[in-house]
Design a protein around this motif. Structure first.
Motif, PDB file in Angstrom:
ATOM      1  N   TYR A 160      72.034  84.981 -11.067  1.00 35.24           N
ATOM      2  CA  TYR A 160      71.646  84.051 -10.015  1.00 35.24           C
ATOM      3  C   TYR A 160      71.388  84.761  -8.679  1.00 35.24           C
ATOM      4  O   TYR A 160      70.458  84.392  -7.959  1.00 35.24           O
ATOM      5  CB  TYR A 160      72.718  82.967  -9.855  1.00 35.24           C
ATOM      6  CG  TYR A 160      72.911  82.175 -11.116  1.00 35.24           C
ATOM      7  CD1 TYR A 160      71.872  81.431 -11.668  1.00 35.24           C
ATOM      8  CD2 TYR A 160      74.132  82.178 -11.792  1.00 35.24           C
ATOM      9  CE1 TYR A 160      72.038  80.704 -12.833  1.00 35.24           C
ATOM     10  CE2 TYR A 160      74.310  81.454 -12.967  1.00 35.24           C
ATOM     11  CZ  TYR A 160      73.260  80.723 -13.475  1.00 35.24           C
ATOM     12  OH  TYR A 160      73.428  80.017 -14.646  1.00 35.24           O
ATOM     13  N   GLY A 161      72.190  85.769  -8.376  1.00 39.39           N
ATOM     14  CA  GLY A 161      71.964  86.527  -7.141  1.00 39.39           C
ATOM     15  C   GLY A 161      70.586  87.179  -7.103  1.00 39.39           C
ATOM     16  O   GLY A 161      69.814  86.963  -6.159  1.00 39.39           O
ATOM     17  N   PRO A 162      70.229  87.967  -8.125  1.00 36.71           N
ATOM     18  CA  PRO A 162      68.884  88.548  -8.154  1.00 36.71           C
ATOM     19  C   PRO A 162      67.771  87.509  -8.159  1.00 36.71           C
ATOM     20  O   PRO A 162      66.697  87.751  -7.589  1.00 36.71           O
ATOM     21  CB  PRO A 162      68.886  89.356  -9.456  1.00 36.71           C
ATOM     22  CG  PRO A 162      70.316  89.698  -9.687  1.00 36.71           C
ATOM     23  CD  PRO A 162      71.092  88.517  -9.185  1.00 36.71           C
ATOM     24  N   ALA A 163      67.996  86.358  -8.807  1.00 38.54           N
ATOM     25  CA  ALA A 163      66.963  85.316  -8.829  1.00 38.54           C
ATOM     26  C   ALA A 163      66.703  84.791  -7.422  1.00 38.54           C
ATOM     27  O   ALA A 163      65.542  84.630  -7.002  1.00 38.54           O
ATOM     28  CB  ALA A 163      67.383  84.178  -9.750  1.00 38.54           C
ATOM     29  N   VAL A 164      67.774  84.519  -6.666  1.00 38.45           N
ATOM     30  CA  VAL A 164      67.622  84.048  -5.288  1.00 38.45           C
ATOM     31  C   VAL A 164      66.970  85.133  -4.428  1.00 38.45           C
ATOM     32  O   VAL A 164      66.073  84.862  -3.609  1.00 38.45           O
ATOM     33  CB  VAL A 164      68.992  83.638  -4.700  1.00 38.45           C
ATOM     34  CG1 VAL A 164      68.879  83.345  -3.210  1.00 38.45           C
ATOM     35  CG2 VAL A 164      69.542  82.428  -5.451  1.00 38.45           C
ATOM     36  N   GLU A 165      67.398  86.374  -4.640  1.00 35.83           N
ATOM     37  CA  GLU A 165      66.837  87.491  -3.881  1.00 35.83           C
ATOM     38  C   GLU A 165      65.348  87.650  -4.164  1.00 35.83           C
ATOM     39  O   GLU A 165      64.555  87.933  -3.258  1.00 35.83           O
ATOM     40  CB  GLU A 165      67.585  88.773  -4.251  1.00 35.83           C
ATOM     41  CG  GLU A 165      67.391  89.913  -3.262  1.00 35.83           C
ATOM     42  CD  GLU A 165      68.292  91.086  -3.571  1.00 35.83           C
ATOM     43  OE1 GLU A 165      68.507  91.923  -2.674  1.00 35.83           O
ATOM     44  OE2 GLU A 165      68.791  91.182  -4.711  1.00 35.83           O
ATOM     45  N   ASN A 166      64.962  87.450  -5.417  1.00 39.51           N
ATOM     46  CA  ASN A 166      63.549  87.558  -5.775  1.00 39.51           C
ATOM     47  C   ASN A 166      62.711  86.501  -5.065  1.00 39.51           C
ATOM     48  O   ASN A 166      61.592  86.777  -4.626  1.00 39.51           O
ATOM     49  CB  ASN A 166      63.387  87.420  -7.288  1.00 39.51           C
ATOM     50  CG  ASN A 166      61.959  87.567  -7.727  1.00 39.51           C
ATOM     51  OD1 ASN A 166      61.431  88.662  -7.804  1.00 39.51           O
ATOM     52  ND2 ASN A 166      61.303  86.444  -8.021  1.00 39.51           N
ATOM     53  N   VAL A 167      63.235  85.269  -4.957  1.00 38.29           N
ATOM     54  CA  VAL A 167      62.521  84.209  -4.235  1.00 38.29           C
ATOM     55  C   VAL A 167      62.322  84.620  -2.779  1.00 38.29           C
ATOM     56  O   VAL A 167      61.239  84.419  -2.203  1.00 38.29           O
ATOM     57  CB  VAL A 167      63.289  82.878  -4.330  1.00 38.29           C
ATOM     58  CG1 VAL A 167      62.626  81.821  -3.455  1.00 38.29           C
ATOM     59  CG2 VAL A 167      63.347  82.399  -5.777  1.00 38.29           C
ATOM     60  N   ILE A 168      63.341  85.212  -2.177  1.00 34.59           N
ATOM     61  CA  ILE A 168      63.228  85.676  -0.787  1.00 34.59           C
ATOM     62  C   ILE A 168      62.173  86.767  -0.675  1.00 34.59           C
ATOM     63  O   ILE A 168      61.329  86.759   0.235  1.00 34.59           O
ATOM     64  CB  ILE A 168      64.593  86.173  -0.277  1.00 34.59           C
ATOM     65  CG1 ILE A 168      65.595  85.021  -0.243  1.00 34.59           C
ATOM     66  CG2 ILE A 168      64.461  86.822   1.114  1.00 34.59           C
ATOM     67  CD1 ILE A 168      67.022  85.450   0.047  1.00 34.59           C
ATOM     68  N   THR A 186      58.925  84.677  -9.847  1.00 31.61           N
ATOM     69  CA  THR A 186      59.501  83.369  -9.501  1.00 31.61           C
ATOM     70  C   THR A 186      58.871  82.268 -10.338  1.00 31.61           C
ATOM     71  O   THR A 186      59.561  81.347 -10.809  1.00 31.61           O
ATOM     72  CB  THR A 186      59.303  83.073  -8.007  1.00 31.61           C
ATOM     73  OG1 THR A 186      59.923  84.105  -7.236  1.00 31.61           O
ATOM     74  CG2 THR A 186      59.908  81.731  -7.622  1.00 31.61           C
ATOM     75  N   VAL A 187      57.566  82.338 -10.544  1.00 31.64           N
ATOM     76  CA  VAL A 187      56.882  81.340 -11.377  1.00 31.64           C
ATOM     77  C   VAL A 187      57.413  81.395 -12.810  1.00 31.64           C
ATOM     78  O   VAL A 187      57.693  80.359 -13.428  1.00 31.64           O
ATOM     79  CB  VAL A 187      55.358  81.573 -11.352  1.00 31.64           C
ATOM     80  CG1 VAL A 187      54.662  80.712 -12.404  1.00 31.64           C
ATOM     81  CG2 VAL A 187      54.795  81.256  -9.968  1.00 31.64           C
ATOM     82  N   ILE A 188      57.580  82.612 -13.357  1.00 37.14           N
ATOM     83  CA  ILE A 188      58.128  82.760 -14.703  1.00 37.14           C
ATOM     84  C   ILE A 188      59.524  82.146 -14.768  1.00 37.14           C
ATOM     85  O   ILE A 188      59.872  81.436 -15.723  1.00 37.14           O
ATOM     86  CB  ILE A 188      58.174  84.248 -15.112  1.00 37.14           C
ATOM     87  CG1 ILE A 188      56.759  84.837 -15.173  1.00 37.14           C
ATOM     88  CG2 ILE A 188      58.867  84.414 -16.458  1.00 37.14           C
ATOM     89  CD1 ILE A 188      56.737  86.342 -15.403  1.00 37.14           C
TER      90      ILE A 188
END
Length: 293
Positions: A26-34, A272-274
């Protein structure tokens, strides 16, 4: 105090898993959105905030829509082979149509490709697809069907299907093995009851096997669609998304944008789309499970 401690014990057991999920998922996912909100390069310390600019560029890029369509085709073909066809194979093998030795042979032979490394599979099928000297074209020439030969991985109309079929060859046997386990869990008494009533094998499959593995089928379908939208390795090994982006998928488009074109913010938008596509599939699965539970 003791009651509070007892209530906290279950949470302490799951705490390591929660920490690992937060740190590595979840941390990397949020970071990727940023990251996707910035225009930046891995070779430069300068970051420029562009808001949804990367997404505007993404949704107006024809290569993105080609890649997304290819992923959808990949998903549809995977569901047909790795779920529907695999279920049929599993039902045939479990029904005792073949003797035990032949059944073991087919089960092992069909499962074997799934344990091979993807790189090995990709290189093997590159040789099989080789024009003129590859196994497929050699078979076509030897049977007088040379008009059907193609440069399988080098033509836009055949490249995607050629790669998709390799994935089906590799993973259909694996899904078949999972379905065999699910079918084996159905009480044998029910099959015997249908036999006594004179039901044919097809009627037994339709009215008992399919409903009996419904939950497994739903889970396997979601797993298969997840894999289809996250696919990267086999496409990259065999065609790298070519020719002319004919076999491009979201994974290869993201990789090329990040590591060749060095537009990492744009690549983060693709990632992010994926992520949201797979999350949406997971949500649909949970909803279906609740509706049919």
């Amino acid at each position: 105090m003791m009651a509070i401690r007892h209530r906290l014990v279950p949470y302490l057991f799951v705490l390591p898993a929660i920490i690992l999920l937060l740190v590595f998922v979840y941390g990397p996912a949020v970071e990727n959105v940023i990251y996707s909100l910035y225009a930046w390069s891995s070779m430069s310390p300068d970051w420029r905030f562009v808001g949804f600019g990367n997404y505007d560029e993404l949704f107006t890029n024809p290569i993105f829509w080609t890649a997304l369509l290819n992923n959808i085709i990949y998903a549809v073909m995977s569901v047909l082979f790795q779920v529907a066809f695999a279920l049929g194979l599993a039902a045939v093998l479990q029904a005792g149509v073949f003797g035990p030795h032949l059944r073991s042979f087919f089960r092992t032979t069909l499962f074997l490709p799934s344990i091979l490394p993807v790189t090995v599979v990709g290189l093997l099928w590159q040789l099989i697809y080789q024009p003129t000297i590859g196994l497929i074209d050699q078979l076509l020439y030897s049977t007088g069907l040379e008009s059907l030969s193609h440069v399988w991985l080098g033509e836009e109309r055949t490249a995607l299907i050629a790669v998709v079929m390799v994935s089906q060859w590799q993973w259909t046997g694996y899904m078949m093995a999972l379905f065999m386990v699910a079918i084996a869990a159905i009480p044998r008494d029910l099959y015997e009851a249908l036999e006594l009533e004179g039901a044919s094998r097809l009627q037994t499959f339709r009215h008992l096997t399919v409903p009996g593995v419904r939950e497994s089928t739903l889970i396997f379908t979601v797993i298969t669609i997840f894999g289809a939208f996250k696919v990267f390795d086999i496409v990259w090994v065999m065609t790298a998304g070519g020719p002319n982006h004919a076999s491009e998928v979201l994974g290869t488009h993201m990789y090329r944008s990040a590591f060749r074109d060095d537009v990492v913010g744009y690549a983060s938008a693709v990632a992010t789309v994926i992520f949201f596509l797979t999350i949406s599939v997971g949500y649909v699965q949970l909803k279906l499970q609740r509706d049919h539970g």
